[in-house]
Scaffold this motif. Structure first.
Motif, PDB file in Angstrom:
ATOM      1  N   GLU A 163     -11.682  32.336 -25.791  1.00 49.00           N
ATOM      2  CA  GLU A 163     -12.600  31.284 -26.255  1.00 49.00           C
ATOM      3  C   GLU A 163     -12.469  31.131 -27.766  1.00 49.00           C
ATOM      4  O   GLU A 163     -11.820  31.919 -28.446  1.00 49.00           O
ATOM      5  N   ASN A 207     -18.426  34.081 -28.952  1.00 50.83           N
ATOM      6  CA  ASN A 207     -17.961  32.968 -28.134  1.00 50.83           C
ATOM      7  C   ASN A 207     -17.280  31.963 -29.055  1.00 50.83           C
ATOM      8  O   ASN A 207     -16.173  32.192 -29.515  1.00 50.83           O
ATOM      9  N   ASN A 261     -22.851  21.923 -25.223  1.00 48.37           N
ATOM     10  CA  ASN A 261     -21.816  22.951 -25.321  1.00 48.37           C
ATOM     11  C   ASN A 261     -20.854  22.644 -26.465  1.00 48.37           C
ATOM     12  O   ASN A 261     -21.107  22.972 -27.604  1.00 48.37           O
ATOM     13  N   ASP A 317     -16.153  21.949 -22.692  1.00 50.62           N
ATOM     14  CA  ASP A 317     -16.508  23.286 -23.135  1.00 50.62           C
ATOM     15  C   ASP A 317     -16.326  23.356 -24.658  1.00 50.62           C
ATOM     16  O   ASP A 317     -17.284  23.346 -25.408  1.00 50.62           O
ATOM     17  N   THR A 372     -12.140  19.805 -23.165  1.00 53.85           N
ATOM     18  CA  THR A 372     -11.576  20.870 -22.339  1.00 53.85           C
ATOM     19  C   THR A 372     -12.387  21.070 -21.064  1.00 53.85           C
ATOM     20  O   THR A 372     -13.495  20.572 -20.919  1.00 53.85           O
ATOM     21  N   TRP A 425      -9.413  27.769 -16.081  1.00 55.76           N
ATOM     22  CA  TRP A 425     -10.352  27.052 -16.935  1.00 55.76           C
ATOM     23  C   TRP A 425      -9.821  27.008 -18.358  1.00 55.76           C
ATOM     24  O   TRP A 425      -9.321  28.015 -18.866  1.00 55.76           O
ATOM     25  N   THR A 426      -9.909  25.850 -18.981  1.00 52.81           N
ATOM     26  CA  THR A 426      -9.547  25.698 -20.390  1.00 52.81           C
ATOM     27  C   THR A 426     -10.835  25.637 -21.190  1.00 52.81           C
ATOM     28  O   THR A 426     -11.625  24.705 -21.036  1.00 52.81           O
ATOM     29  N   ALA A 427     -11.028  26.635 -22.057  1.00 58.39           N
ATOM     30  CA  ALA A 427     -12.326  26.800 -22.708  1.00 58.39           C
ATOM     31  C   ALA A 427     -12.438  26.103 -24.051  1.00 58.39           C
ATOM     32  O   ALA A 427     -13.494  25.591 -24.401  1.00 58.39           O
ATOM     33  N   ASN A 428     -11.333  26.080 -24.840  1.00 60.67           N
ATOM     34  CA  ASN A 428     -11.485  25.582 -26.195  1.00 60.67           C
ATOM     35  C   ASN A 428     -10.128  25.290 -26.815  1.00 60.67           C
ATOM     36  O   ASN A 428      -9.090  25.750 -26.321  1.00 60.67           O
ATOM     37  N   SER A 448      -8.723  30.786 -19.896  1.00 60.78           N
ATOM     38  CA  SER A 448      -8.892  31.960 -19.041  1.00 60.78           C
ATOM     39  C   SER A 448      -8.284  33.194 -19.702  1.00 60.78           C
ATOM     40  O   SER A 448      -8.661  33.539 -20.811  1.00 60.78           O
TER      41      SER A 448
END
Length: 283
Positions: free
Chosen positions: A35, A75, A173, A217, A230, A253-256, A272
């Motif tokens: 992240e 995060n 978010n 995200d 994302t 999952w693509t967080a950032n 991820s």
């Protein structure tokens, strides 16, 4: 309140072959969940592996190392003009300021005497104003259960004064502003919408408008003003809110995302257990 954290440096060199525009390059897949990528003045990238409680650093020379451990279950990250990392430290629902040496200052831990839900993503304007989102995602490592602050809100920290500037979200978010400090984009990931505000000369958010019907995200902006969202991969929108590109990412999952490198030429993608980079061929 200040606390000094001794950090452990675990260095390794990551050799990457090929720098073809549009080619997705895997940097590493050794993490649990990545992240918060953020870029410093040299173009180096810092990002978090939240389940393992670490902040990593990836240099423009290709060196990958642990920068800080433990890292407050950080995060989202953002790096200020002095190369301090501003971290959404999720372990105790705080906002941290981390010096290049690794020392930590707790900037914020509550609003009106109540603990935050969990600062998630943060952006700093050119004028030095901090905007951050505070959604509630119940963590297994928290002692408390449930919320102390009912609103899942957007906050502004300016000259030491903290205010709730918008509470009209289901779950705010991703957040990012334009380099000139005139626009702020904020995603309501649960509502599957992203909004854009004008930022006036006092740092006040005005003229909130729907930017696109997609949540996100993490978020970033390129030099043309395109906005990168994302989730399931990366989706790119132009300044008019029209979708112009999709980047397929081989991860759950693509967080950032953020731009980094010596010329800010690479898009870095935390997804991820992986981190990637790509040189966008549309720029």
């Amino acid at each position: 309140m200040k606390l000094i954290v001794t950090f452990m440096l675990i260095a390794c060199i990551v050799h990457v072959k090929g720098q073809t525009p549009g080619e997705l390059i895997l940097i590493s897949d050794q993490f649990s969940f990545t992240e918060g990528p953020a870029v410093d003045s040299k173009g180096d990238i810092y990002f978090t592996d939240q389940p393992n409680n670490r902040i990593w650093k990836y240099t423009t020379e290709g060196e990958l190392a642990v920068f800080l451990e433990p890292a407050g279950r950080s995060n989202g990250l953002y790096i200020d003009k002095e190369d301090h990392i501003i971290a959404c430290a999720d372990e105790k629902n705080e906002l941290w300021k981390i010096a290049p040496t690794g020392s930590v200052e707790v900037l914020l831990e509550q609003y009106n005497g109540r603990k935050f839900n969990g600062p998630n993503d943060v952006w700093i304007s050119p004028a030095g104003e901090y905007y951050f989102t505070d959604p509630h995602y119940q963590r297994e490592y928290w002692i408390r259960k449930g919320k102390e602050i009912e609103e899942e809100a957007l906050y502004l920290l300016k000259e030491g004064v903290l205010t709730q500037v918008d509470t009209d979200f289901i779950k705010p978010n991703g957040i990012v502003g334009t380099p000139d400090g005139r626009l702020l984009y904020v995603s309501d990931i649960r509502a599957d919408k992203t909004y854009v505000y004008d930022i006036d000369e006092k740092g006040t958010l005005v003229n909130k408008k729907l930017f696109c019907s997609q949540g996100s995200d993490g978020m970033t902006i390129d030099r043309k003003g395109n906005v990168y969202l994302t989730g399931k991969g990366v989706t790119v929108y132009n300044v008019q809110g029209q979708k112009i590109h999709d980047i397929d990412i081989p991860a759950n999952w693509t967080a950032n995302v953020c731009f980094g490198g010596k010329e800010k030429e690479y898009l870095f993608i935390t997804a991820s257990e992986k981190i990637f980079k790509i040189y966008p061929d549309w720029l």
